[in-house]
Design a protein around this motif. Structure first.
Motif, PDB file in Angstrom:
ATOM      1  N   ARG A  58       2.650  -5.278   8.079  1.00  0.00           N
ATOM      2  CA  ARG A  58       3.673  -5.093   7.042  1.00  0.00           C
ATOM      3  C   ARG A  58       3.304  -3.938   6.120  1.00  0.00           C
ATOM      4  NH1 ARG A  58       8.758  -4.868   5.652  1.00  0.00           N
ATOM      5  NH2 ARG A  58       9.179  -5.484   3.484  1.00  0.00           N
ATOM      6  N   VAL A  59       2.014  -3.822   5.778  1.00  0.00           N
ATOM      7  CA  VAL A  59       1.552  -2.730   4.914  1.00  0.00           C
ATOM      8  C   VAL A  59       1.825  -1.385   5.580  1.00  0.00           C
ATOM      9  CG1 VAL A  59      -0.504  -1.613   3.946  1.00  0.00           C
ATOM     10  CG2 VAL A  59      -0.203  -4.085   3.738  1.00  0.00           C
ATOM     11  N   PHE A  60       1.506  -1.275   6.876  1.00  0.00           N
ATOM     12  CA  PHE A  60       1.694  -0.003   7.587  1.00  0.00           C
ATOM     13  C   PHE A  60       3.179   0.326   7.746  1.00  0.00           C
ATOM     14  CE2 PHE A  60      -2.457  -1.420   9.702  1.00  0.00           C
ATOM     15  CZ  PHE A  60      -3.205  -0.869   8.670  1.00  0.00           C
ATOM     16  N   GLU A  61       3.997  -0.708   7.908  1.00  0.00           N
ATOM     17  CA  GLU A  61       5.446  -0.486   8.010  1.00  0.00           C
ATOM     18  C   GLU A  61       5.984   0.062   6.690  1.00  0.00           C
ATOM     19  OE1 GLU A  61       9.543  -3.098   8.089  1.00  0.00           O
ATOM     20  OE2 GLU A  61       7.693  -4.080   8.729  1.00  0.00           O
ATOM     21  N   LEU A  62       5.576  -0.521   5.570  1.00  0.00           N
ATOM     22  CA  LEU A  62       6.007  -0.037   4.254  1.00  0.00           C
ATOM     23  C   LEU A  62       5.520   1.378   4.005  1.00  0.00           C
ATOM     24  CD1 LEU A  62       5.279  -3.267   2.171  1.00  0.00           C
ATOM     25  CD2 LEU A  62       7.545  -2.318   2.649  1.00  0.00           C
ATOM     26  N   GLN A  63       4.277   1.652   4.416  1.00  0.00           N
ATOM     27  CA  GLN A  63       3.705   2.987   4.230  1.00  0.00           C
ATOM     28  C   GLN A  63       4.525   4.040   4.977  1.00  0.00           C
ATOM     29  OE1 GLN A  63      -0.324   3.580   5.792  1.00  0.00           O
ATOM     30  NE2 GLN A  63      -0.870   4.470   3.819  1.00  0.00           N
ATOM     31  N   GLU A  64       4.927   3.703   6.207  1.00  0.00           N
ATOM     32  CA  GLU A  64       5.720   4.633   7.009  1.00  0.00           C
ATOM     33  C   GLU A  64       7.077   4.888   6.363  1.00  0.00           C
ATOM     34  OE1 GLU A  64       6.609   7.328   9.754  1.00  0.00           O
ATOM     35  OE2 GLU A  64       4.656   6.335   9.529  1.00  0.00           O
ATOM     36  N   MET A 113       7.757   4.672   3.210  1.00  0.00           N
ATOM     37  CA  MET A 113       7.513   5.477   2.007  1.00  0.00           C
ATOM     38  C   MET A 113       7.331   6.953   2.370  1.00  0.00           C
ATOM     39  SD  MET A 113       4.989   2.848  -0.023  1.00  0.00           S
ATOM     40  CE  MET A 113       4.384   4.049  -1.198  1.00  0.00           C
ATOM     41  N   HIS A 114       6.651   7.217   3.476  1.00  0.00           N
ATOM     42  CA  HIS A 114       6.467   8.612   3.907  1.00  0.00           C
ATOM     43  C   HIS A 114       7.812   9.278   4.204  1.00  0.00           C
ATOM     44  CE1 HIS A 114       2.020   7.906   5.230  1.00  0.00           C
ATOM     45  NE2 HIS A 114       2.136   8.169   3.947  1.00  0.00           N
ATOM     46  N   TYR A 128      12.358   4.136  -3.299  1.00  0.00           N
ATOM     47  CA  TYR A 128      10.925   4.427  -3.224  1.00  0.00           C
ATOM     48  C   TYR A 128      10.134   3.566  -4.223  1.00  0.00           C
ATOM     49  CZ  TYR A 128       6.577   7.063  -2.885  1.00  0.00           C
ATOM     50  OH  TYR A 128       5.275   7.418  -2.668  1.00  0.00           O
ATOM     51  N   ALA A 129      10.682   3.402  -5.425  1.00  0.00           N
ATOM     52  CA  ALA A 129      10.006   2.593  -6.446  1.00  0.00           C
ATOM     53  C   ALA A 129       9.874   1.144  -5.991  1.00  0.00           C
ATOM     54  CB  ALA A 129      10.775   2.667  -7.763  1.00  0.00           C
ATOM     55  N   ARG A 130      10.969   0.621  -5.374  1.00  0.00           N
ATOM     56  CA  ARG A 130      10.912  -0.759  -4.886  1.00  0.00           C
ATOM     57  C   ARG A 130       9.899  -0.913  -3.750  1.00  0.00           C
ATOM     58  NH1 ARG A 130      16.455  -0.254  -5.913  1.00  0.00           N
ATOM     59  NH2 ARG A 130      16.882   0.287  -3.729  1.00  0.00           N
ATOM     60  N   LEU A 131       9.903   0.068  -2.845  1.00  0.00           N
ATOM     61  CA  LEU A 131       8.944   0.023  -1.730  1.00  0.00           C
ATOM     62  C   LEU A 131       7.509   0.112  -2.236  1.00  0.00           C
ATOM     63  CD1 LEU A 131      10.538   2.262   1.070  1.00  0.00           C
ATOM     64  CD2 LEU A 131      10.131  -0.194   1.136  1.00  0.00           C
ATOM     65  N   GLN A 132       7.302   0.947  -3.241  1.00  0.00           N
ATOM     66  CA  GLN A 132       5.956   1.118  -3.788  1.00  0.00           C
ATOM     67  C   GLN A 132       5.445  -0.180  -4.417  1.00  0.00           C
ATOM     68  OE1 GLN A 132       5.523   4.142  -6.870  1.00  0.00           O
ATOM     69  NE2 GLN A 132       3.688   4.889  -5.834  1.00  0.00           N
ATOM     70  N   GLY A 155      -1.027  -5.379  -0.938  1.00  0.00           N
ATOM     71  CA  GLY A 155      -2.415  -4.925  -0.832  1.00  0.00           C
ATOM     72  C   GLY A 155      -2.546  -3.550  -0.209  1.00  0.00           C
ATOM     73  N   GLY A 156      -1.503  -2.752  -0.316  1.00  0.00           N
ATOM     74  CA  GLY A 156      -1.502  -1.445   0.326  1.00  0.00           C
ATOM     75  C   GLY A 156      -2.583  -0.492  -0.140  1.00  0.00           C
ATOM     76  N   TYR A 157      -3.003  -0.640  -1.409  1.00  0.00           N
ATOM     77  CA  TYR A 157      -4.012   0.270  -1.948  1.00  0.00           C
ATOM     78  C   TYR A 157      -5.428  -0.313  -1.849  1.00  0.00           C
ATOM     79  CZ  TYR A 157       0.063   2.653  -3.881  1.00  0.00           C
ATOM     80  OH  TYR A 157       1.257   3.312  -4.017  1.00  0.00           O
TER      81      TYR A 157
END
Length: 618
Positions: free
Chosen positions: A92-98, A100-101, A119-123, A130-132
């Motif tokens: 899920r983290v990698f999906e959100l990261q993609e 966001m890119h 973008y703000a909601r995705l961030q 735990g993306g960071y």
């Protein structure tokens, strides 16, 4: 209510495992389920997570909650590296990261309010997932379970069964289910890992249900205890130590109420018999009969107090000097550590340390099962060691329990052998069971019966509490406390170590340290050293005499003292408030640490006030 089950039941054929059990989880509770081996604790967890099904019961649960359990078949993809396996948790983290890119590329071309909002909601979601921090968290948990970071690149198939279990445990913790089910989580972990796991579970932001025989772990983690006995469940609030007191008090009060009611019944029955046939008293007698029929009879709860009772006695007293170990280097293909110690009659030495540091190798060397690499050891005059091996205790044999013990002690008659077996709960037809069908705990009890008949004056024990439930551990503690000889033992059970050992041998990183004192004293000393290491040595400048300070220097020093006093007073008030938090008042260890910090802050503030007053007068 996060999860609730009413009137749960489970049967295996004609056997009732548990029946009419009510169980609930509220919020982020940390619940311990306790009970004897075989009472159904593990079966209950397996039913909760869906590996088995309740045969009866009504389940209510919040929509969408996830339940995590360490299954028997732990990892299926042997060709994956550990890192690849653990990273599947963060899909899920990698999906959100993609996503966001993609939005970042759109924002690079033009600024769109709608895109900025997305973008703000995705961030926010990315950060909450735990993306960071996922990578540092993954590495921290992985290394805390005794692995090296380089192990992340190894394939799962290269690890042993025990290591795979620990990797699966890491994966379970990192997946962070809403309800975390832990069945004997401290098994196969060393003391350092267990202490870290305590803190992790205690601060886990969601609910935890744990089954464990580790009493110190339960005391430091659980805020609620569910007692499973005779197929029923009863809930108690508070720590494990609190539960043991509450249960004992409940049983005592119930027994007293039962005895009072029985006296009342006897008194009323005597009155009925006296007056029921007298014409002018018949109505009175009938009223008492109806009263007895309506009476809500108190049933005395059965308490399963059955446990083994043994008395280890040495055949000969033996010399005052029990064992001398001089620069004994132990190991197999490489040196694990070098040990030197002196053991005297009556000493009880606990051997502790991380996995792989040589604890079992040391005792095997003393028993002649592993040759020393160099150095010497010598037993004293008339010292006769008796050995308990955690692995040999899980032996197989086609013999019956009676034959197994009798064949090793042919000089005893049948009555004497059965008497010893009875001490270890092998009675009636139990003695005719073959060793192959015994449970792990039963095999340990049979091995202890063999050890008892050796009448050794030095007991060398390697993990004697493995496979024993809590009553079994308590029985062994009592038996060993009454032993008049000497004891040298390896254990990961901190409660057992603290109850029995008066000295410790700590093996760690190719080193051996001898400590004169209990486990609690050793633990306190280690915490003091850790706190001292954390305290900056230059945090507070040494107090300078007034005459050496210039007016400007005195002004700066006064300002610094005032700032430090304010900070310490704020921290002191925080600590005082923490006294009222369940995390502290239900955990005696944390509360002791907190009180020590409060006392230290008081002293520091007083010293700073003295200096401030002295400088102000100048």
């Amino acid at each position: 209510m996060l999860y609730q089950i009413s009137k749960a039941a489970k049967y295996y054929g004609a056997e009732t495992v548990f029946e009419d059990c009510n169980f609930e989880i509220r919020g982020t509770e940390k619940i311990a389920i306790v009970g004897r081996n075989g009472c159904g604790k593990t079966t209950f967890l397996r039913c909760m997570c869906g590996e088995e099904n309740f045969d009866r019961g009504t389940i209510s649960r919040q929509n969408g909650i996830t339940i995590g359990y360490l299954a028997q078949k732990v990892l299926e993809h042997d060709e994956r590296t550990v890192e690849e396996e653990l990273m599947t948790i963060y899909a899920r983290v990698f999906e959100l990261q993609e996503r966001m890119h993609v939005l970042e590329e759109q924002m690079a071309d033009s600024v769109d309010e709608k895109v900025l909002g997305q973008y703000a909601r995705l961030q926010e979601e990315f950060e909450a997932a735990g993306g960071y921090s996922w990578e540092s968290e993954m590495k921290t948990v992985f290394t805390r379970f005794g692995f090296d970071l380089s192990d992340l690149n190894r394939k799962i198939g290269e690890f042993s069964g025990g290591q795979k279990t620990r990797i699966a445990f890491v994966r379970l913790l990192l997946s962070k289910p809403d309800i975390l089910l832990l069945d004997e989580p401290t098994n196969h972990l060393d003391l350092t890992a267990i202490e870290w796991l305590e803190g992790y579970v205690k601060n886990y932001p969601k609910a935890v249900v744990v089954v464990s025989h580790d009493r110190m772990f339960l005391d430091r983690v659980a805020d609620c205890v569910v007692d499973m006995e005779y197929g029923k469940m009863k809930r108690y609030s508070g720590s494990y130590s609190s539960f043991t007191v509450q249960k004992e008090n409940d049983l005592e009060r119930l027994q007293q109420a039962y005895e009072r009611q029985q006296k009342d019944i006897q008194r009323l029955q005597a009155l009925i018999e006296k007056f029921r046939y007298k014409k002018n008293k018949a109505a009175f007698a009938q009223s008492k009969i109806k009263y007895l029929e309506r009476m809500d009879r108190i049933e005395v709860e059965k308490a399963d107090t059955k446990t083994f009772h043994a008395k280890f006695t040495p055949a000969v007293k033996g010399g005052e000097r029990v064992l001398d170990v001089d620069r004994l280097k132990i190991g197999y293909d490489r040196e694990l550590c070098e040990v030197s110690l002196e053991m005297h009659r009556g000493n009880r030495i606990g051997i502790i340390g991380s996995n792989g540091t040589g604890k079992s190798t040391f005792v095997k060397t003393l028993m002649g099962l592993v040759p020393p690499l160099s150095g010497t050891f010598l037993y004293g005059h008339q010292i006769e060691p008796g050995y308990f091996d955690q692995q040999l205790a899980q032996f197989s044999s086609g013999k019956t329990v009676l034959e197994e013990l009798w064949d090793e002690n042919p000089e005893l008659d049948r009555t004497a052998v059965r008497s010893v077996l009875g001490q270890f709960l092998f009675s009636a037809d139990d003695v005719f069971k073959t060793v192959d069908v015994l449970s792990g705990g039963e095999k340990v009890r049979l091995s202890l019966a063999k050890l008892l008949l050796k009448h050794s004056n030095l007991l060398i024990l390697d993990e004697p509490t493995n496979h024993l439930d809590i009553p079994g551990k308590e029985a062994l503690e009592e038996a060993l406390k009454g032993f008049t000889g000497s004891i040298l033992f390896v254990s990961h059970d901190r409660y057992f170590i603290n109850q029995l050992a008066d000295r410790l041998l700590i093996l760690d990183d190719n080193s051996a340290e001898f400590f004169e004192g209990t486990y609690q004293e050793y633990s306190d000393r280690r915490k003091e050293q850790e706190n001292a290491a954390k305290t900056p040595q230059t945090a507070e400048a040494p107090k300078a005499p007034k005459r050496n300070l210039s007016p400007e220097g005195r002004r700066r020093r006064l300002a610094a003292i005032e700032k430090t006093i304010t900070e310490k007073e704020n921290r002191l008030e925080e600590c005082r408030q923490l006294r009222f938090e369940p995390e502290y008042y239900e955990d005696y260890t944390k509360l002791n640490d907190l009180e020590a910090e409060i006392a230290e802050l008081d002293e520091e503030i007083a010293a700073l006030m003295d200096e401030w007053e002295e400088l102000s007068e100048g």
